[in-house]
Structure formats: C-alpha cells, structure tokens
Write a protein that holds these residues in place. Structure first.
Motif, PDB file in Angstrom:
ATOM      1  N   ALA A 184      41.147  87.111 135.149  1.00 58.24           N
ATOM      2  CA  ALA A 184      40.097  86.824 136.120  1.00 58.24           C
ATOM      3  C   ALA A 184      39.143  85.764 135.572  1.00 58.24           C
ATOM      4  CB  ALA A 184      39.335  88.095 136.468  1.00 58.24           C
ATOM      5  N   LEU A 185      38.539  85.029 136.489  1.00 50.51           N
ATOM      6  CA  LEU A 185      37.593  83.967 136.147  1.00 50.51           C
ATOM      7  C   LEU A 185      36.177  84.463 136.397  1.00 50.51           C
ATOM      8  CD1 LEU A 185      37.112  80.884 135.483  1.00 50.51           C
ATOM      9  CD2 LEU A 185      37.215  80.506 137.969  1.00 50.51           C
ATOM     10  N   ALA A 186      35.281  84.175 135.452  1.00 47.55           N
ATOM     11  CA  ALA A 186      33.873  84.520 135.627  1.00 47.55           C
ATOM     12  C   ALA A 186      33.019  83.282 135.403  1.00 47.55           C
ATOM     13  CB  ALA A 186      33.463  85.619 134.650  1.00 47.55           C
ATOM     14  N   ILE A 187      32.045  83.093 136.282  1.00 50.05           N
ATOM     15  CA  ILE A 187      31.088  81.995 136.135  1.00 50.05           C
ATOM     16  C   ILE A 187      29.694  82.584 136.281  1.00 50.05           C
ATOM     17  CG2 ILE A 187      30.332  79.748 136.945  1.00 50.05           C
ATOM     18  CD1 ILE A 187      33.081  79.199 137.991  1.00 50.05           C
ATOM     19  N   TRP A 188      28.901  82.440 135.237  1.00 49.79           N
ATOM     20  CA  TRP A 188      27.566  83.024 135.183  1.00 49.79           C
ATOM     21  C   TRP A 188      26.506  81.936 135.080  1.00 49.79           C
ATOM     22  CZ3 TRP A 188      26.583  88.188 135.680  1.00 49.79           C
ATOM     23  CH2 TRP A 188      27.689  89.045 135.607  1.00 49.79           C
ATOM     24  N   LEU A 189      25.475  82.075 135.885  1.00 56.85           N
ATOM     25  CA  LEU A 189      24.311  81.203 135.807  1.00 56.85           C
ATOM     26  C   LEU A 189      23.208  81.994 135.112  1.00 56.85           C
ATOM     27  CD1 LEU A 189      22.679  78.662 136.557  1.00 56.85           C
ATOM     28  CD2 LEU A 189      22.263  79.704 138.809  1.00 56.85           C
ATOM     29  N   ILE A 190      22.963  81.667 133.842  1.00 56.90           N
ATOM     30  CA  ILE A 190      22.049  82.470 133.032  1.00 56.90           C
ATOM     31  C   ILE A 190      21.123  81.559 132.225  1.00 56.90           C
ATOM     32  CG2 ILE A 190      23.562  84.479 132.870  1.00 56.90           C
ATOM     33  CD1 ILE A 190      24.512  83.534 130.174  1.00 56.90           C
ATOM     34  N   PRO A 191      20.022  82.106 131.705  1.00 52.78           N
ATOM     35  CA  PRO A 191      19.145  81.304 130.845  1.00 52.78           C
ATOM     36  C   PRO A 191      19.896  80.815 129.612  1.00 52.78           C
ATOM     37  CG  PRO A 191      18.033  83.302 131.554  1.00 52.78           C
ATOM     38  CD  PRO A 191      19.472  83.445 131.962  1.00 52.78           C
ATOM     39  N   SER A 192      19.648  79.567 129.236  1.00 54.35           N
ATOM     40  CA  SER A 192      20.365  78.989 128.098  1.00 54.35           C
ATOM     41  C   SER A 192      19.861  79.511 126.767  1.00 54.35           C
ATOM     42  CB  SER A 192      20.256  77.464 128.127  1.00 54.35           C
ATOM     43  OG  SER A 192      18.898  77.059 128.047  1.00 54.35           O
ATOM     44  N   GLU A 193      18.779  80.285 126.755  1.00 55.45           N
ATOM     45  CA  GLU A 193      18.202  80.773 125.509  1.00 55.45           C
ATOM     46  C   GLU A 193      19.175  81.610 124.684  1.00 55.45           C
ATOM     47  OE1 GLU A 193      16.017  84.801 127.182  1.00 55.45           O
ATOM     48  OE2 GLU A 193      14.866  82.958 127.099  1.00 55.45           O
ATOM     49  N   PHE A 194      20.136  82.281 125.340  1.00 57.84           N
ATOM     50  CA  PHE A 194      21.086  83.126 124.605  1.00 57.84           C
ATOM     51  C   PHE A 194      21.861  82.324 123.569  1.00 57.84           C
ATOM     52  CE2 PHE A 194      24.361  81.304 127.245  1.00 57.84           C
ATOM     53  CZ  PHE A 194      25.528  81.439 126.512  1.00 57.84           C
ATOM     54  N   MET A 195      21.943  81.002 123.767  1.00 57.81           N
ATOM     55  CA  MET A 195      22.736  80.159 122.882  1.00 57.81           C
ATOM     56  C   MET A 195      22.114  80.027 121.492  1.00 57.81           C
ATOM     57  SD  MET A 195      23.675  77.220 125.710  1.00 57.81           S
ATOM     58  CE  MET A 195      24.821  76.300 124.697  1.00 57.81           C
ATOM     59  N   ASP A 196      20.812  80.308 121.380  1.00 53.18           N
ATOM     60  CA  ASP A 196      20.110  80.074 120.120  1.00 53.18           C
ATOM     61  C   ASP A 196      19.434  81.303 119.513  1.00 53.18           C
ATOM     62  OD1 ASP A 196      20.854  77.443 120.307  1.00 53.18           O
ATOM     63  OD2 ASP A 196      18.883  76.689 120.866  1.00 53.18           O
ATOM     64  N   VAL A 197      19.052  82.271 120.331  1.00 45.69           N
ATOM     65  CA  VAL A 197      18.260  83.396 119.829  1.00 45.69           C
ATOM     66  C   VAL A 197      19.147  84.436 119.145  1.00 45.69           C
ATOM     67  CG1 VAL A 197      16.429  83.104 121.545  1.00 45.69           C
ATOM     68  CG2 VAL A 197      18.398  84.549 122.078  1.00 45.69           C
ATOM     69  N   ASN A 198      18.524  85.232 118.284  1.00 47.17           N
ATOM     70  CA  ASN A 198      19.287  86.237 117.538  1.00 47.17           C
ATOM     71  C   ASN A 198      19.964  87.250 118.445  1.00 47.17           C
ATOM     72  OD1 ASN A 198      18.647  85.107 115.063  1.00 47.17           O
ATOM     73  ND2 ASN A 198      16.817  86.368 114.770  1.00 47.17           N
ATOM     74  N   TYR A 199      19.263  87.680 119.507  1.00 50.97           N
ATOM     75  CA  TYR A 199      19.863  88.716 120.362  1.00 50.97           C
ATOM     76  C   TYR A 199      21.072  88.199 121.116  1.00 50.97           C
ATOM     77  CZ  TYR A 199      17.710  86.977 124.753  1.00 50.97           C
ATOM     78  OH  TYR A 199      17.361  86.230 125.847  1.00 50.97           O
ATOM     79  N   GLY A 200      21.248  86.883 121.160  1.00 54.48           N
ATOM     80  CA  GLY A 200      22.412  86.316 121.835  1.00 54.48           C
ATOM     81  C   GLY A 200      23.690  86.395 121.012  1.00 54.48           C
ATOM     82  N   GLY A 201      23.574  86.786 119.732  1.00 49.36           N
ATOM     83  CA  GLY A 201      24.748  86.825 118.869  1.00 49.36           C
ATOM     84  C   GLY A 201      25.883  87.693 119.383  1.00 49.36           C
ATOM     85  N   PRO A 202      25.625  88.949 119.779  1.00 46.92           N
ATOM     86  CA  PRO A 202      26.719  89.781 120.290  1.00 46.92           C
ATOM     87  C   PRO A 202      27.360  89.214 121.562  1.00 46.92           C
ATOM     88  CG  PRO A 202      24.875  91.152 119.630  1.00 46.92           C
ATOM     89  CD  PRO A 202      24.394  89.739 119.570  1.00 46.92           C
ATOM     90  N   LEU A 203      26.561  88.592 122.425  1.00 48.09           N
ATOM     91  CA  LEU A 203      27.130  87.993 123.634  1.00 48.09           C
ATOM     92  C   LEU A 203      28.021  86.813 123.268  1.00 48.09           C
ATOM     93  CD1 LEU A 203      27.359  87.860 126.703  1.00 48.09           C
ATOM     94  CD2 LEU A 203      25.292  86.430 126.720  1.00 48.09           C
ATOM     95  N   LYS A 204      27.601  86.018 122.304  1.00 45.81           N
ATOM     96  CA  LYS A 204      28.421  84.886 121.877  1.00 45.81           C
ATOM     97  C   LYS A 204      29.706  85.359 121.197  1.00 45.81           C
ATOM     98  CE  LYS A 204      24.942  82.719 119.824  1.00 45.81           C
ATOM     99  NZ  LYS A 204      24.223  81.657 119.055  1.00 45.81           N
ATOM    100  N   GLU A 205      29.601  86.453 120.463  1.00 45.06           N
ATOM    101  CA  GLU A 205      30.818  87.009 119.856  1.00 45.06           C
ATOM    102  C   GLU A 205      31.794  87.467 120.940  1.00 45.06           C
ATOM    103  OE1 GLU A 205      32.167  90.278 116.500  1.00 45.06           O
ATOM    104  OE2 GLU A 205      30.053  89.815 116.806  1.00 45.06           O
TER     105      GLU A 205
END
Length: 281
Positions: A184-205
């Motif tokens: 399945a394809l997913a496209i999310w429109l979300i704040p770009s902050e997850f790319m740099d902040v510490n709490y974004g690490g698990p999402l990036k993993e």
C-alpha cells in the motif's frame, strides 16, 4: 470533471463556514489546519502516478475534516477504480456536516477517534492508499494517560515505540501501519520538524526499516502551506514493503510537489535515524 470542481468549490465554502464558527485558539489546540485544494490535488496526482496501473483504490483518510483529500481523489481517479473510501473525523463540528455533504458517494465516514479504532484483519479490508494531514497537536496538549495509550497502540500497530515528547501526528503515521495492505502507498502531510528533532528518531527508523521510503518533499519555510499555521511542512511518501537493496530515497525541496526547486537522491544506507534530514532537502 467540471462537476467535481463545483463540488470542491462548495466544500471550500462549507470549510470556511465551519472554520469561522471556531476561534483560532480552539482550532490550534486540536491541531486543525485545513489543507489547501491545490496542495491536496498535487498529492493525489502524485499518488496516481505511484500506484501500479490497475491497482484498485481502497482509500483511507484518518483525519478527514471536510474531505479535501477525498474531493481530490474523486477528481484525480476514475470512479470505477475506487473500491471504497473510509474516513475518520473526531470533531463532530466538521464530521457531521462532512457526512451530510458527501452522502451518496462511496464514502464511509466514521465520527470518532481514529486512534482508538480497531484496524481490519482481512487484507481486502485494508487500504491500498492512505492520504492524510493528521492533527498537529503538540505533546503538552496530551495528558499522561493518553500518551501511554498512544504509545502502546503505536507499538502494537507498527512496532515503533514513540517517546513522550512525540506530537499526535507521529502516532497517526504509526497507527495507520496496521490499516495498510501489502505494498500500500501512504502520503502524509506533516510538520517537517520530525526530520531534525530527537523525538523524530523512532519515526525515521520506521521509515528506513519497516517500509520503503520513496520521497520526502520539504516546502520552503518562507512559504508556509497553511494560512493559519506557522510550521514548515513536508510530504512523506512510502510504500508498505521492505526496502530493497540499494534503495535510493528522493529528497526534494521548495516549489511544489510536482515542480520542486531542488532534487537529491540519497542511498537509504546513508540515512540514520539520529541525523538531521533537513540538510538533505
């Protein structure tokens, strides 16, 4: 097509009327920022180009609002390709008028909290296309019990353990994993902050190891996508499949999704969850 354009114009009028009945502070607290029509259209056109030809569309929007993505879906895809469409909207202020507005179309809209919904167990009941602008609710607006519930639910749905500083939008991404069919394809429109902040690490993993991350488009921070929000936005596109060897991720920046100002291909093997990804786009 003209009929669908007229429907979108009426939906915009409904959106404006509903927004005006709420204060800015009320909508900010609930993370309610309506997606512009042009952006929603670009996202659905991107989805159309990425879905395999002949793949039936089983559409899910977990934060439906008045249905900007569903409206774009109807404009971009032929009706005979849409098997079904499912939406969730927690706020009856938007959900009930939206249900009435889209009555008679192939939409099943649930007025309720997507984060407490039970995902389908049957593959045919799962989505082939997830498109969403989830609520941008910061962690300090979530009480301790809600954070604990969301964290446990995210682990069950995706195997991702998000920490207590995580905003609600990240949980929407991980919880939706259980609703996605194979490939399945997913496209999310979300704040770009997850790319740099510490709490974004698990999402990036998650994006690196649980799915195939296809593209991240980051908008120029000087050109915010929402009139009523000051955050910079990103469009994150991935497929529910293991990443292949040698996979390249496309990072784009500026302009629009269709016509970005910059494009860069980065080997997945070079990406790390703890790194700052905005340097790539």
């Amino acid at each position: 097509m003209r009929q669908h354009e007229e429907i979108e114009q009426r939906r915009l009028e409904l959106q404006a009327a509903l927004d005006s009945a709420k204060s800015q502070a009320q909508r900010n607290k609930l993370g309610q920022f309506a997606t512009p029509t042009a952006l929603a259209t670009d996202i659905l056109l991107a989805a159309k180009s990425l879905l395999p030809k002949g793949c039936p569309v089983r559409f899910l929007d977990p934060a439906f609002g008045t249905g900007v993505f569903y409206s774009a879906l109807l404009r971009c895809f032929p009706q005979d390709r849409i098997d079904w469409a499912v939406g969730y909207e927690i706020d009856p202020h938007y959900g009930q008028p939206a249900r009435e507005f889209w009555e008679g179309t192939p939409l099943a809209l649930t007025l309720g909290d997507f984060t407490t919904a039970v995902p389908p167990s049957d593959e045919k009941g799962k989505a082939t296309l997830v498109v969403c602008n989830p609520p941008y609710v910061r962690h300090h607006h979530l009480d301790a019990a809600t954070k604990q519930r969301l964290r446990a639910a995210s682990v069950r749905a995706s195997g991702v353990d998000l920490n207590g500083l995580t905003g609600l939008y990240c949980h929407f991404v991980t919880l939706s994993h259980a609703w996605m069919g194979r490939d399945a394809l997913a496209i999310w429109l979300i704040p770009s902050e997850f790319m740099d902040v510490n709490y974004g690490g698990p999402l990036k993993e998650y994006l690196l190891n649980r799915v195939t991350l296809m593209r991240i488009h980051r908008f120029d921070p000087d050109h915010v996508q929402f009139d009523d929000a000051l955050v910079s936005s990103a469009v994150v596109c991935f497929r529910n499949a293991e990443p292949p060897n040698g996979h390249l991720v496309e990072f784009t920046y500026g302009g629009t999704i269709v016509k970005p100002e910059q494009t860069r291909l980065v080997a997945r093997s070079e990406l790390r969850p703890e790194a700052k990804w905005t340097r790539l786009a």
